[in-house]
Motif scaffolding. Structure first.
Motif, mmCIF file in Angstrom:
data_model
loop_
_atom_site.group_PDB
_atom_site.id
_atom_site.type_symbol
_atom_site.label_atom_id
_atom_site.label_comp_id
_atom_site.label_asym_id
_atom_site.label_seq_id
_atom_site.Cartn_x
_atom_site.Cartn_y
_atom_site.Cartn_z
ATOM 1 N N ALA A 2 -26.763 -27.719 -29.533
ATOM 2 C CA ALA A 2 -26.026 -26.515 -29.123
ATOM 3 C C ALA A 2 -26.373 -26.119 -27.693
ATOM 4 O O ALA A 2 -25.489 -25.758 -26.922
ATOM 5 C CB ALA A 2 -26.325 -25.367 -30.087
ATOM 6 N N GLN A 3 -27.637 -26.195 -27.325
ATOM 7 C CA GLN A 3 -28.038 -25.831 -25.967
ATOM 8 C C GLN A 3 -27.471 -26.810 -24.945
ATOM 9 O O GLN A 3 -27.080 -26.413 -23.845
ATOM 10 C CB GLN A 3 -29.560 -25.746 -25.851
ATOM 11 C CG GLN A 3 -30.159 -24.555 -26.554
ATOM 12 C CD GLN A 3 -29.627 -23.226 -26.044
ATOM 13 O OE1 GLN A 3 -29.289 -23.071 -24.873
ATOM 14 N NE2 GLN A 3 -29.545 -22.255 -26.931
ATOM 15 N N LYS A 5 -24.629 -28.410 -25.211
ATOM 16 C CA LYS A 5 -23.212 -28.067 -25.082
ATOM 17 C C LYS A 5 -23.018 -26.807 -24.257
ATOM 18 O O LYS A 5 -22.131 -26.741 -23.409
ATOM 19 C CB LYS A 5 -22.578 -27.913 -26.471
ATOM 20 C CG LYS A 5 -22.406 -29.223 -27.194
ATOM 21 C CD LYS A 5 -21.815 -29.020 -28.574
ATOM 22 C CE LYS A 5 -21.757 -30.325 -29.344
ATOM 23 N NZ LYS A 5 -21.267 -30.157 -30.709
ATOM 24 N N LEU A 6 -23.858 -25.793 -24.492
ATOM 25 C CA LEU A 6 -23.757 -24.544 -23.727
ATOM 26 C C LEU A 6 -24.005 -24.776 -22.241
ATOM 27 O O LEU A 6 -23.408 -24.116 -21.396
ATOM 28 C CB LEU A 6 -24.757 -23.509 -24.257
ATOM 29 C CG LEU A 6 -24.402 -22.840 -25.570
ATOM 30 C CD1 LEU A 6 -25.567 -21.986 -26.062
ATOM 31 C CD2 LEU A 6 -23.154 -21.985 -25.413
ATOM 32 N N ASP A 34 -34.801 -24.531 -30.064
ATOM 33 C CA ASP A 34 -33.691 -23.928 -29.325
ATOM 34 C C ASP A 34 -34.177 -23.311 -28.017
ATOM 35 O O ASP A 34 -33.590 -23.538 -26.952
ATOM 36 C CB ASP A 34 -32.994 -22.886 -30.196
ATOM 37 C CG ASP A 34 -31.726 -22.361 -29.563
ATOM 38 O OD1 ASP A 34 -30.797 -23.156 -29.358
ATOM 39 O OD2 ASP A 34 -31.669 -21.144 -29.276
#
Length: 71
Positions: A2-3, A5-6, A34
């Protein structure tokens, strides 16, 4: 993931993960990874690898997050 992608750096993420039973809750482990991954992406240049490794070494479980940033 997720990080990565962000930060628009999914291609920079390198995962080396083993399946382990750890004495920590999934929630707490996810928060630690995370926050460390967020810092790694924030303080390293785009196009450089951010590696997340989870495995077992001689002294026990090992989590390592490495980047090519300052410090």
């Amino acid at each position: 993931m997720a990080q990565a992608k962000l930060a628009h750096r999914a291609g920079d993420l390198v995962l080396e993960l083993s399946s382990l039973v750890l004495p920590i809750s999934d929630t707490n482990l996810a928060k630690i990874v995370d926050e460390l991954a967020q810092n790694a992406f924030k303080f390293s240049a785009s196009g450089t690898p951010v590696k997340v490794a989870l495995g077992f070494c001689a002294t026990g479980p090992m989590l390592a997050i490495t980047d090519q940033g300052r410090g």
